[in-house]
Design a protein around this motif. Sequence first.
Motif, PDB file in Angstrom:
ATOM      1  N   LEU A 200       0.678  -1.278  -0.091  1.00  9.97           N
ATOM      2  CA  LEU A 200      -0.082   0.087   0.022  1.00  9.97           C
ATOM      3  C   LEU A 200       0.901   1.255  -0.092  1.00  9.97           C
ATOM      4  N   ASN A 201       1.900   1.237   0.958  1.00 11.88           N
ATOM      5  CA  ASN A 201       2.832   2.311   0.682  1.00 11.88           C
ATOM      6  C   ASN A 201       3.383   2.781  -0.481  1.00 11.88           C
ATOM      7  N   GLN A 202       3.730   1.605  -1.270  1.00 11.50           N
ATOM      8  CA  GLN A 202       4.426   1.746  -2.323  1.00 11.50           C
ATOM      9  C   GLN A 202       3.590   2.408  -3.575  1.00 11.50           C
ATOM     10  N   LEU A 203       2.146   1.851  -3.376  1.00 14.43           N
ATOM     11  CA  LEU A 203       1.194   2.185  -4.351  1.00 14.43           C
ATOM     12  C   LEU A 203       0.537   3.689  -4.183  1.00 14.43           C
ATOM     13  N   GLU A 204       0.820   4.301  -2.794  1.00 15.59           N
ATOM     14  CA  GLU A 204       0.727   5.650  -2.637  1.00 15.59           C
ATOM     15  C   GLU A 204       1.557   6.453  -3.195  1.00 15.59           C
ATOM     16  N   GLU A 205       2.761   5.982  -3.025  1.00 22.13           N
ATOM     17  CA  GLU A 205       4.085   6.752  -3.583  1.00 22.13           C
ATOM     18  C   GLU A 205       3.894   6.949  -5.065  1.00 22.13           C
ATOM     19  N   SER A 206       3.636   5.861  -5.643  1.00 23.16           N
ATOM     20  CA  SER A 206       3.560   5.821  -7.228  1.00 23.16           C
ATOM     21  C   SER A 206       2.666   6.750  -7.731  1.00 23.16           C
ATOM     22  N   GLY A 207       1.423   7.119  -6.915  1.00 28.19           N
ATOM     23  CA  GLY A 207       0.509   7.975  -7.658  1.00 28.19           C
ATOM     24  C   GLY A 207      -0.624   7.504  -8.607  1.00 28.19           C
ATOM     25  N   THR A 208      -0.219   6.356  -8.963  1.00 24.60           N
ATOM     26  CA  THR A 208      -1.191   5.553  -9.815  1.00 24.60           C
ATOM     27  C   THR A 208      -1.668   4.038  -9.475  1.00 24.60           C
ATOM     28  N   GLN A 209      -2.353   3.423  -9.749  1.00 26.87           N
ATOM     29  CA  GLN A 209      -2.650   2.166  -9.223  1.00 26.87           C
ATOM     30  C   GLN A 209      -3.582   1.251  -9.943  1.00 26.87           C
ATOM     31  N   ASP A 210      -3.396  -0.013 -10.048  1.00 28.10           N
ATOM     32  CA  ASP A 210      -4.463  -1.157 -10.630  1.00 28.10           C
ATOM     33  C   ASP A 210      -5.522  -1.108  -9.472  1.00 28.10           C
ATOM     34  N   PRO A 211      -6.833  -0.692  -9.720  1.00 31.35           N
ATOM     35  CA  PRO A 211      -7.757  -0.752  -8.598  1.00 31.35           C
ATOM     36  C   PRO A 211      -8.061  -2.043  -8.301  1.00 31.35           C
ATOM     37  N   PHE A 212      -8.173  -3.177  -9.191  1.00 29.22           N
ATOM     38  CA  PHE A 212      -8.298  -4.349  -8.601  1.00 29.22           C
ATOM     39  C   PHE A 212      -7.272  -5.107  -7.613  1.00 29.22           C
ATOM     40  N   PHE A 213      -5.935  -4.838  -8.157  1.00 28.54           N
ATOM     41  CA  PHE A 213      -4.807  -5.171  -7.125  1.00 28.54           C
ATOM     42  C   PHE A 213      -4.978  -4.606  -5.667  1.00 28.54           C
ATOM     43  N   SER A 214      -5.192  -3.073  -5.700  1.00 30.72           N
ATOM     44  CA  SER A 214      -5.519  -2.424  -4.608  1.00 30.72           C
ATOM     45  C   SER A 214      -6.608  -3.346  -3.590  1.00 30.72           C
ATOM     46  N   ALA A 215      -7.718  -3.329  -4.424  1.00 31.05           N
ATOM     47  CA  ALA A 215      -8.850  -4.168  -3.654  1.00 31.05           C
ATOM     48  C   ALA A 215      -8.455  -5.463  -3.115  1.00 31.05           C
ATOM     49  N   GLN A 216      -7.800  -6.493  -3.979  1.00 27.68           N
ATOM     50  CA  GLN A 216      -7.137  -7.186  -3.498  1.00 27.68           C
ATOM     51  C   GLN A 216      -6.472  -7.268  -2.261  1.00 27.68           C
ATOM     52  N   ILE A 217      -5.429  -6.266  -2.246  1.00 31.65           N
ATOM     53  CA  ILE A 217      -4.742  -6.105  -0.936  1.00 31.65           C
ATOM     54  C   ILE A 217      -5.495  -5.880   0.524  1.00 31.65           C
ATOM     55  N   TYR A 218      -6.594  -5.106  -0.080  1.00 29.82           N
ATOM     56  CA  TYR A 218      -7.483  -4.659   1.311  1.00 29.82           C
ATOM     57  C   TYR A 218      -8.251  -5.767   1.745  1.00 29.82           C
ATOM     58  N   ILE A 219      -8.724  -6.717   0.919  1.00 30.48           N
ATOM     59  CA  ILE A 219      -9.353  -7.789   1.135  1.00 30.48           C
ATOM     60  C   ILE A 219      -8.351  -8.785   1.837  1.00 30.48           C
ATOM     61  N   GLN A 220      -7.229  -8.982   1.815  1.00 33.19           N
ATOM     62  CA  GLN A 220      -6.392  -9.934   2.269  1.00 33.19           C
ATOM     63  C   GLN A 220      -6.121  -9.329   3.642  1.00 33.19           C
ATOM     64  N   MET A 221      -5.783  -7.989   3.694  1.00 33.29           N
ATOM     65  CA  MET A 221      -5.693  -7.276   4.945  1.00 33.29           C
ATOM     66  C   MET A 221      -6.718  -7.521   5.750  1.00 33.29           C
ATOM     67  N   GLY A 222      -7.972  -7.220   5.449  1.00 31.60           N
ATOM     68  CA  GLY A 222      -9.262  -7.648   6.190  1.00 31.60           C
ATOM     69  C   GLY A 222      -8.941  -8.934   6.681  1.00 31.60           C
ATOM     70  N   GLN A 223      -8.642 -10.092   6.009  1.00 30.78           N
ATOM     71  CA  GLN A 223      -8.562 -11.154   6.405  1.00 30.78           C
ATOM     72  C   GLN A 223      -7.623 -11.349   7.649  1.00 30.78           C
ATOM     73  N   HIS A 224      -6.252 -10.984   7.486  1.00 30.16           N
ATOM     74  CA  HIS A 224      -5.276 -10.982   8.351  1.00 30.16           C
ATOM     75  C   HIS A 224      -5.864 -10.332   9.636  1.00 30.16           C
ATOM     76  N   TYR A 225      -6.629  -9.131   9.586  1.00 26.75           N
ATOM     77  CA  TYR A 225      -6.927  -8.697  10.793  1.00 26.75           C
ATOM     78  C   TYR A 225      -8.248  -9.366  11.537  1.00 26.75           C
ATOM     79  N   THR A 226      -9.125 -10.151  10.801  1.00 26.58           N
ATOM     80  CA  THR A 226      -9.716 -11.042  11.482  1.00 26.58           C
ATOM     81  C   THR A 226      -9.228 -12.348  12.171  1.00 26.58           C
ATOM     82  N   ARG A 227      -8.182 -12.611  11.581  1.00 32.80           N
ATOM     83  CA  ARG A 227      -7.447 -13.927  12.209  1.00 32.80           C
ATOM     84  C   ARG A 227      -6.631 -13.509  13.318  1.00 32.80           C
ATOM     85  N   LEU A 228      -6.328 -12.240  13.146  1.00 35.33           N
ATOM     86  CA  LEU A 228      -5.804 -11.534  14.654  1.00 35.33           C
ATOM     87  C   LEU A 228      -6.670 -10.980  15.530  1.00 35.33           C
TER      88      LEU A 228
END
Length: 449
Positions: A200-228
């Motif tokens: 996420l940090n690298q995506l924010e620095e780049s200024g542009t991003q593939d929305p599907f990739f970004s959404a996928q990262i947030y979904i995975q992070m949501g699952q990590h937080y759930t398990r924690l």
Amino acid sequence: MSPEQPSAKIGKTVGEKLRAARITQHYTQSQLAAPDFSVSYISAIERGQIHPSLRALEILASRLGMSSTQLLPNKSQQEERASAAAALSEREEDEVELDLLDAQILIIQGEAQSAITLLEHTSNKRLKRHHQLQHRYLMGWAYYKDNQYQESEYILSEATQIAKELNAQYLHLRILHQLALTYAAMRNYAQALLAHQRCLNQLEESGTQDPFFSAQIYIQMGQHYTRLENFEQALDAFHKALSITEELTTTQSIQATYANLSQYYAAAKDNELAMLYAYKSIQLHNFDITKHLRSELYHYLGHAVMQTDSQQARAYLDSALQSPTVTRDQLTQASLLARNAEWYFAQQNLKEAEQNARQAYELAQSFGDTIITADTLIVLGRIEYALKNYDQGGGHFVEGLDMLERLGSHEELADESVRYAQLLEELGHEREAFTHIRRAFQSRQKLGR
């Protein structure tokens, strides 16, 4: 004495050949030069002080009864070996790129073990640094798919270092994402979160991003937080993923996103990524066209079937509505539901007709202007008129007719305008009926009838 420059060597060799050929043909320098060149020009070539242009070489060779290639210098054995080595290197590079592409396809197809075998074979070749990066990324991905998590973690960690060294942002992000998935598979959710946060940090620095990739990262992070058991942050991550995907509801919006990414990478002189996203945009465009073609085919087929007897039409609709192809394609499903509504309308079962027509419109409206959406609106209009809901029916008819006009579907517009005019006449709305008769006439004029 300094070594002779390569260009001088070439000139001297050409000059020696030219002089030998001139003497053999009993030409003086003056005879060879006239009328296009000076004697001093010929002399300078023969002494190796200058080398002629290809055009001059052709003229001189022709006068000596030779081909221009006969005056060119011969390659030394060392040059021949260097040329062969370069050709070999190019061939090997092509083979490596093909191997890496094949490995990626194998991983996607679920044949991770075959991909690993291929990549192990490829590692024996002389890999350039950018190929080493791709090789390690694919190997880490294949190990992950083959449940070899320790091996995946090790090789992906190595790949991140190469990606940093080469400043390969696109692959660096994918490697970090894959590393995070590997950590999660090993139940190391804290490390998985760190890897995804780096993405996420690298995506924010780049200024542009593939929305599907970004959404996928947030979904995975949501699952990590759930398990924690960090449910508040899990919800926040899932909501962020949802907000991204809500902006991409149609293939047109996704296609536009990929086109913008292609332009961004083209401006950044990253031609490989520019081409990748351009191909994705084109692929979605072609897929969208294919879907619409299939939907329109069902639309026209359905209309044709409705001209047959009632039992045959009923059998077709029952069969088509249960087809897996139809259930996966909302626009095709909408078309068949509109025909289903028309069938019930013909049987004077207005309740079932209205229910099917409304369901068809709910499916079709998100696709914007299509022949199927327009048709569904007109079917709804006919049903509402039969139910004596004239205002609602008229609204549906006009909306459907306007859509047909925007689509340039003049034959359908003419037919449906006449149908609506007849309904208006029955209600005594002659002036409004005349407006739609005129609209039908104008549409037929555009068709040349």
